[in-house]
Structure formats: C-alpha cells, structure tokens
Design an enzyme around this catalytic site. Sequence first.
Site, PDB file in Angstrom:
ATOM      1  N   GLN A  81      -2.151   2.634   9.791  1.00  0.00           N
ATOM      2  CA  GLN A  81      -0.856   2.738   9.086  1.00  0.00           C
ATOM      3  C   GLN A  81       0.179   3.463   9.945  1.00  0.00           C
ATOM      4  OE1 GLN A  81      -3.833   3.260   7.679  1.00  0.00           O
ATOM      5  NE2 GLN A  81      -3.849   2.775   5.503  1.00  0.00           N
ATOM      6  N   ASN A  86      -5.442  12.446   0.157  1.00  0.00           N
ATOM      7  CA  ASN A  86      -4.519  11.640   0.968  1.00  0.00           C
ATOM      8  C   ASN A  86      -5.349  10.900   2.013  1.00  0.00           C
ATOM      9  OD1 ASN A  86      -1.781  10.825   1.606  1.00  0.00           O
ATOM     10  ND2 ASN A  86      -2.013  11.985   3.489  1.00  0.00           N
ATOM     11  N   LYS A  87      -4.693  10.124   2.814  1.00  0.00           N
ATOM     12  CA  LYS A  87      -5.349   9.266   3.807  1.00  0.00           C
ATOM     13  C   LYS A  87      -6.397  10.033   4.613  1.00  0.00           C
ATOM     14  CE  LYS A  87      -5.089   5.831   4.200  1.00  0.00           C
ATOM     15  NZ  LYS A  87      -6.113   4.934   3.574  1.00  0.00           N
ATOM     16  N   ASP A 125      -2.027  10.875  -2.481  1.00  0.00           N
ATOM     17  CA  ASP A 125      -2.421   9.806  -3.413  1.00  0.00           C
ATOM     18  C   ASP A 125      -2.779  10.355  -4.780  1.00  0.00           C
ATOM     19  OD1 ASP A 125      -2.845   8.574  -0.626  1.00  0.00           O
ATOM     20  OD2 ASP A 125      -2.834   6.901  -2.058  1.00  0.00           O
ATOM     21  N   ARG A 162      -7.128  -0.538  -6.951  1.00  0.00           N
ATOM     22  CA  ARG A 162      -7.462   0.545  -6.010  1.00  0.00           C
ATOM     23  C   ARG A 162      -7.726   1.816  -6.829  1.00  0.00           C
ATOM     24  NH1 ARG A 162      -4.253   1.278  -0.544  1.00  0.00           N
ATOM     25  NH2 ARG A 162      -6.236   2.206   0.073  1.00  0.00           N
ATOM     26  N   ARG A 185       0.857  -1.184   0.000  1.00  0.00           N
ATOM     27  CA  ARG A 185       0.000   0.000   0.000  1.00  0.00           C
ATOM     28  C   ARG A 185       0.893   1.234   0.000  1.00  0.00           C
ATOM     29  NH1 ARG A 185       2.014   1.755   3.831  1.00  0.00           N
ATOM     30  NH2 ARG A 185       0.886   3.681   3.467  1.00  0.00           N
TER      31      ARG A 185
HETATM   32  O1  MRU Z   1      -4.562   3.351   2.014  1.00  0.00           O
HETATM   33  P1  MRU Z   1      -3.066   3.552   1.937  1.00  0.00           P
HETATM   34  O2  MRU Z   1      -2.344   3.053   3.118  1.00  0.00           O
HETATM   35  O3  MRU Z   1      -2.505   3.050   0.627  1.00  0.00           O
HETATM   36  O4  MRU Z   1      -2.899   5.134   1.920  1.00  0.00           O
HETATM   37  C1  MRU Z   1      -1.612   5.672   1.848  1.00  0.00           C
HETATM   38  C2  MRU Z   1      -1.580   7.146   1.942  1.00  0.00           C
HETATM   39  O5  MRU Z   1      -2.589   7.813   2.026  1.00  0.00           O
HETATM   40  C3  MRU Z   1      -0.243   7.805   1.833  1.00  0.00           C
HETATM   41  O6  MRU Z   1      -0.203   8.985   2.572  1.00  0.00           O
HETATM   42  C4  MRU Z   1       0.037   8.135   0.355  1.00  0.00           C
HETATM   43  O7  MRU Z   1      -0.171   7.010  -0.447  1.00  0.00           O
HETATM   44  C5  MRU Z   1       1.408   8.640   0.151  1.00  0.00           C
HETATM   45  S1  MRU Z   1       2.584   7.358   0.431  1.00  0.00           S
HETATM   46  C6  MRU Z   1       4.104   7.895   0.050  1.00  0.00           C
END
Ligand code: MRU
Length: 341
Positions: A192, A243-244, A233, A91, A56
């Site tokens: 995470q 982003n997350k 993202d 995804r 991920r």
């Molecule tokens: O759902 P995830 O764990 O894939 O989400 C990850 C994030 O939101 C990160 O902040 C993003 O991908 C940047 S990672 C360098």
Amino acid sequence: MTSQPSPRAPSAVQPILWTGDCLRLLDQRLLPIEERYLDCRSAEDVAAAIHGMAVRGAPAIGIAAAYGLVLALRANPDAFDQADAVLAESRPTAINLRWALARMRGIWTRNHDVDALDREARRIHEEDLSQNLAMGELGAALLPQGARVLTHCNTGALATGGHGTALGVIRTAHAQGKLAAVYAGETRPWLQGARLTAWELQREGIPAKLIADSAAAHLMNTERIDWVIVGADRIAANGDTANKIGTYMLAVAAQRHGARFMVVAPTGTFDPNCASGELIPIEQRGAEELTQFRGSAIAPPGFDAFNPVFDVTPAELIDAIVCERGVIEQPTTAKIRALLA
Ligand code: MRU
C-alpha cells in the site's frame, strides 16, 4: 432516485464515485500502473470489491458498504438483512465498516425509504472528508517546524472520503510548509505504501522517500524522525490500536529512538464495545500475498506463510490519537470515553 454528484474531495484523487445506481471505485489493485474504475451495481459486487481490495482503507470501505446497501435496497426493498450480512463479512478488522452499516440500519429502521438511505450514505462520505480536514489541522499543529515524519500503509484520499487521516496530516503540514522530510514505508506484502501512498504523494507534489519496511529502525537510528504518523482500523476502548501489519513494530522502534507516535482516525474507528486490543479480530489473508507478486512466484511454489494483515499497537506506545473532535495525548480508557461522550 436522487441525482446529485457524489461529494468531491479537495484532492486530485477521486477514488469513490456515486451515481445513484452505480458505485464506481478506482481499482486500487491496478494502481499505480493503471487508473481504471470498477463498476459495482449490487451489494455483492461491493462486498467482492472490498474483500478483493479494489477499495481498501477503513473509512473507504465503510463508505463503499453504505453505498452497497443503497444498491441492494433499490433492487429489492426486502434485502436489508441479507445485504448487511454480506457486506459486514467482507473484511473483519476495520470497525468503520460495521459502524457505517449500523448508521444505515438506523435510517432504514426509522422510515424504510431508499432515498433517505442514499442521503445517509452521501452524508457518511461527506462527513469523512470534513473530519479528515479537521484532523489534518489538529495533527499538523502537533508537529514542529521542519518536522521529519514516517508514515505506513496508505491512509490518503484512496483510503478515505478524501484528504486522508495520517496522510491528511502530512498533506496539511506540507501545505503549511512545516515538513522537512517525509518517509513512506513500502508496507509489505500488499505494498500500500509503495503502490498507493507514493502515487498520492507524487500527484500532490509532496517530496518524500520510500523505505523498505525493514529499514525503519535504521532510519530512526541514523536520521532524526520526529513523528511516526499512522491511521487505524479499530481503536479499542483503552486506546489499543489495530492498524496495518508493521505498525506495532514501528511503535516499538519509535519508543527506542525517541520518535513520537501519532494515530489519526475519525470517531467511526473507535470501538467502545471492544475493551482492549486482544479482542480485536485480526484478518488473516492468503499465503499467496507473500509468496507471489502479481501472479509470479517469489517463494518456492506451495510454500506456506503466516499472513496477519493487521497488528495491535498497545496504547502505552501511542503519544497522541488525533480525532476530528480533538487530540488525546497518552490515551487511556477515561480520556477516550470523555472524547466520545
Ligand atoms: O488492508 P488495508 O489496506 O485496508 O489496511 C489499511 C490500513 O491499515 C490503514 O492504515 C487504515 O485503514 C487507516 S486508512 C485511513
């Protein structure tokens, strides 16, 4: 078939290993309890690993998808479109996935050579690492001496080709002796921050403290936070950033408390075809991510949940976007277009 080792990150963490006919992924679902690799031998295996979160983080899933195409084409030279579709659907939010697949398609269309595809996948992997090292320097240069920072999710070596984006800035700033305090949000519901960022920080010997996501505004109100540093993202043409989940909430709290807000992402995270944030598809995941923890109920069985796993931070709440090509302060469509040109 080429047989060079996969690019190695200057980091203790080696989450993506490529042998030429097998993609070995450090299974992030098991960390920090267990360090076990998951072997993928087909595009379907890789798509399942991406969808199931064994791998991920936007850049890491782009890298994995590129290697997934190589696995598919080695097995069947007519499989490009089918493999591309299965990987692209694994995804929806991280544009790096589609960006990496598009790069691979460009190579395949030119010469239908699987070894050339293999070389391109390794190049995507290697470039990500060097971009992260460059962003680490650029982002660290924005921090004052004795900086106190807060990060979210996991953006380190586990989420990238090595070093990390936001966590790469923290890693570089730590090496420069610039940091006085690092806080990591636990990042509900998938954790995470608690499971992965804390694991990386501990392995790298970077002193840090975990906070509950809901403690962030209180932290900013009662202790000084100079910068909130996050990854991305997908960055829309106007700078709105997906982003997350929880990132937007941090940006709102940062503005209220005078903390500055930094997004760190390579050019592969920008989506010039997406004019603004409301056009970014937001992944929704199952209710069980909220109602259960490792298979045990933490809410009444059968209870429903709203579980968007990304949110969009409007560009006006972002002080700086750090990309390997440079820093954009107070991002606008024109500044982003100029940087990407
Ligand atoms: O759902 P995830 O764990 O894939 O989400 C990850 C994030 O939101 C990160 O902040 C993003 O991908 C940047 S990672 C360098």
